[in-house]
Design a protein around this motif. Structure first.
Motif, PDB file in Angstrom:
ATOM      1  N   ASP A 107       5.575   6.758  13.348  1.00  0.00           N
ATOM      2  CA  ASP A 107       4.815   7.970  13.660  1.00  0.00           C
ATOM      3  C   ASP A 107       5.435   9.243  13.115  1.00  0.00           C
ATOM      4  OD1 ASP A 107       2.955   6.397  14.918  1.00  0.00           O
ATOM      5  OD2 ASP A 107       3.520   6.990  16.951  1.00  0.00           O
ATOM      6  N   GLU A 108       6.745   9.393  13.204  1.00  0.00           N
ATOM      7  CA  GLU A 108       7.382  10.613  12.699  1.00  0.00           C
ATOM      8  C   GLU A 108       7.119  10.786  11.206  1.00  0.00           C
ATOM      9  OE1 GLU A 108       8.840  13.264  14.063  1.00  0.00           O
ATOM     10  OE2 GLU A 108       8.311  12.377  15.990  1.00  0.00           O
ATOM     11  N   GLU A 109       7.241   9.698  10.475  1.00  0.00           N
ATOM     12  CA  GLU A 109       6.991   9.763   9.034  1.00  0.00           C
ATOM     13  C   GLU A 109       5.514  10.012   8.744  1.00  0.00           C
ATOM     14  OE1 GLU A 109       9.471   6.769   6.615  1.00  0.00           O
ATOM     15  OE2 GLU A 109       9.439   5.975   8.673  1.00  0.00           O
ATOM     16  N   ALA A 110       4.647   9.431   9.569  1.00  0.00           N
ATOM     17  CA  ALA A 110       3.210   9.656   9.394  1.00  0.00           C
ATOM     18  C   ALA A 110       2.883  11.123   9.633  1.00  0.00           C
ATOM     19  CB  ALA A 110       2.413   8.766  10.345  1.00  0.00           C
ATOM     20  N   LEU A 111       3.449  11.697  10.694  1.00  0.00           N
ATOM     21  CA  LEU A 111       3.215  13.120  10.972  1.00  0.00           C
ATOM     22  C   LEU A 111       3.684  13.987   9.810  1.00  0.00           C
ATOM     23  CD1 LEU A 111       4.236  13.250  14.736  1.00  0.00           C
ATOM     24  CD2 LEU A 111       1.930  13.504  13.800  1.00  0.00           C
ATOM     25  N   GLY A 143      -3.200   8.631   2.630  1.00  0.00           N
ATOM     26  CA  GLY A 143      -3.105   7.183   2.778  1.00  0.00           C
ATOM     27  C   GLY A 143      -1.721   6.749   3.215  1.00  0.00           C
ATOM     28  N   ARG A 144      -0.730   7.456   2.724  1.00  0.00           N
ATOM     29  CA  ARG A 144       0.654   7.188   3.127  1.00  0.00           C
ATOM     30  C   ARG A 144       0.799   7.409   4.637  1.00  0.00           C
ATOM     31  NH1 ARG A 144       5.829   8.848   3.440  1.00  0.00           N
ATOM     32  NH2 ARG A 144       7.274   7.699   2.118  1.00  0.00           N
ATOM     33  N   GLY A 145       0.221   8.476   5.135  1.00  0.00           N
ATOM     34  CA  GLY A 145       0.263   8.739   6.573  1.00  0.00           C
ATOM     35  C   GLY A 145      -0.432   7.654   7.380  1.00  0.00           C
ATOM     36  N   VAL A 146      -1.574   7.211   6.880  1.00  0.00           N
ATOM     37  CA  VAL A 146      -2.333   6.154   7.560  1.00  0.00           C
ATOM     38  C   VAL A 146      -1.490   4.885   7.663  1.00  0.00           C
ATOM     39  CG1 VAL A 146      -4.342   4.630   7.382  1.00  0.00           C
ATOM     40  CG2 VAL A 146      -4.588   7.082   6.928  1.00  0.00           C
ATOM     41  N   VAL A 147      -0.901   4.480   6.550  1.00  0.00           N
ATOM     42  CA  VAL A 147      -0.104   3.246   6.523  1.00  0.00           C
ATOM     43  C   VAL A 147       1.123   3.387   7.424  1.00  0.00           C
ATOM     44  CG1 VAL A 147       1.274   1.701   5.071  1.00  0.00           C
ATOM     45  CG2 VAL A 147      -0.930   2.543   4.257  1.00  0.00           C
ATOM     46  N   LEU A 148       1.806   4.508   7.321  1.00  0.00           N
ATOM     47  CA  LEU A 148       2.984   4.720   8.162  1.00  0.00           C
ATOM     48  C   LEU A 148       2.625   4.673   9.645  1.00  0.00           C
ATOM     49  CD1 LEU A 148       4.678   7.508   6.043  1.00  0.00           C
ATOM     50  CD2 LEU A 148       5.619   5.222   6.481  1.00  0.00           C
ATOM     51  N   GLY A 149       1.489   5.260   9.992  1.00  0.00           N
ATOM     52  CA  GLY A 149       1.036   5.199  11.378  1.00  0.00           C
ATOM     53  C   GLY A 149       0.765   3.773  11.816  1.00  0.00           C
ATOM     54  N   ARG A 150       0.136   3.010  10.945  1.00  0.00           N
ATOM     55  CA  ARG A 150      -0.164   1.619  11.253  1.00  0.00           C
ATOM     56  C   ARG A 150       1.121   0.800  11.440  1.00  0.00           C
ATOM     57  NH1 ARG A 150      -4.463   1.020   7.866  1.00  0.00           N
ATOM     58  NH2 ARG A 150      -3.121   0.443   6.137  1.00  0.00           N
ATOM     59  N   LYS A 189      -3.360  13.460  12.522  1.00  0.00           N
ATOM     60  CA  LYS A 189      -2.169  13.995  13.176  1.00  0.00           C
ATOM     61  C   LYS A 189      -2.444  14.218  14.661  1.00  0.00           C
ATOM     62  CE  LYS A 189       1.066  17.843  13.169  1.00  0.00           C
ATOM     63  NZ  LYS A 189       1.479  19.106  12.550  1.00  0.00           N
ATOM     64  N   GLY A 190      -3.611  14.764  14.957  1.00  0.00           N
ATOM     65  CA  GLY A 190      -3.982  14.979  16.354  1.00  0.00           C
ATOM     66  C   GLY A 190      -4.023  13.686  17.142  1.00  0.00           C
ATOM     67  N   ALA A 248       0.839  -1.206   0.000  1.00  0.00           N
ATOM     68  CA  ALA A 248       0.000   0.000   0.000  1.00  0.00           C
ATOM     69  C   ALA A 248       0.869   1.248   0.000  1.00  0.00           C
ATOM     70  CB  ALA A 248      -0.929  -0.003   1.206  1.00  0.00           C
ATOM     71  N   LEU A 249       1.919   1.214   0.792  1.00  0.00           N
ATOM     72  CA  LEU A 249       2.836   2.349   0.851  1.00  0.00           C
ATOM     73  C   LEU A 249       3.480   2.586  -0.517  1.00  0.00           C
ATOM     74  CD1 LEU A 249       3.894   4.409   2.869  1.00  0.00           C
ATOM     75  CD2 LEU A 249       5.695   2.787   3.464  1.00  0.00           C
TER      76      LEU A 249
END
Length: 132
Positions: free
Chosen positions: A51-55, A40-47, A84-85, A11-12
């Motif tokens: 977290d830093e990359e997702a932010l 979507g990239r942020g969502v996947v990175l968070g998963r 982000k919050g 997905a990323l």
């Protein structure tokens, strides 16, 4: 879709391909796809716990499309602000998370197409206010 199947790395890569291929497009339909891929990239990175990359991914959506006139783009911005919050909350930065939820509310409260997202931001802002 791949992320929902547990295929996060694929997905990323797919999101990155959309961003790379169409990132400089001017066509509104393509820009909507780019914004969705960026979020979507942020969502996947968070998963994936990155977290830093997702932010950073969410910040990129907010910065690039924050002043857009297109409701679909603004939905991606508002959703990125909320996501982000949530990451900030999990890190214990409740004050910053609440400020971001309030900013989401103030930016988008008068836009009917974003009323559901604003409602989510209101609930989250109230919840974080009880924690401080």
């Amino acid at each position: 879709f791949l992320g929902r199947l547990g295929r996060d790395e694929e997905a990323l890569a797919a999101n990155d391909q959309v961003i790379e291929r169409f990132g400089s497009a001017s066509d509104p339909a393509l820009l909507r796809q780019v914004a969705m891929a960026m979020r979507g990239r942020g969502v996947v990175l968070g998963r994936l716990g990155r977290d830093e990359e997702a932010l950073t991914a969410y910040d990129q959506v907010i910065e690039r499309f924050g002043d857009a006139g297109d409701a679909a783009l603004l939905r991606q911005v508002a959703a990125s602000m909320i996501a982000k919050g949530r990451i900030l909350e999990t890190r214990g930065d409740t004050g910053a998370a609440r400020a971001l939820y309030r900013e989401t509310i103030s930016r988008y409260r008068g836009q009917p197409e974003l009323s559901e997202t604003v409602g989510v931001a209101r609930r989250l802002a109230r919840r974080t206010a009880r924690r401080v």
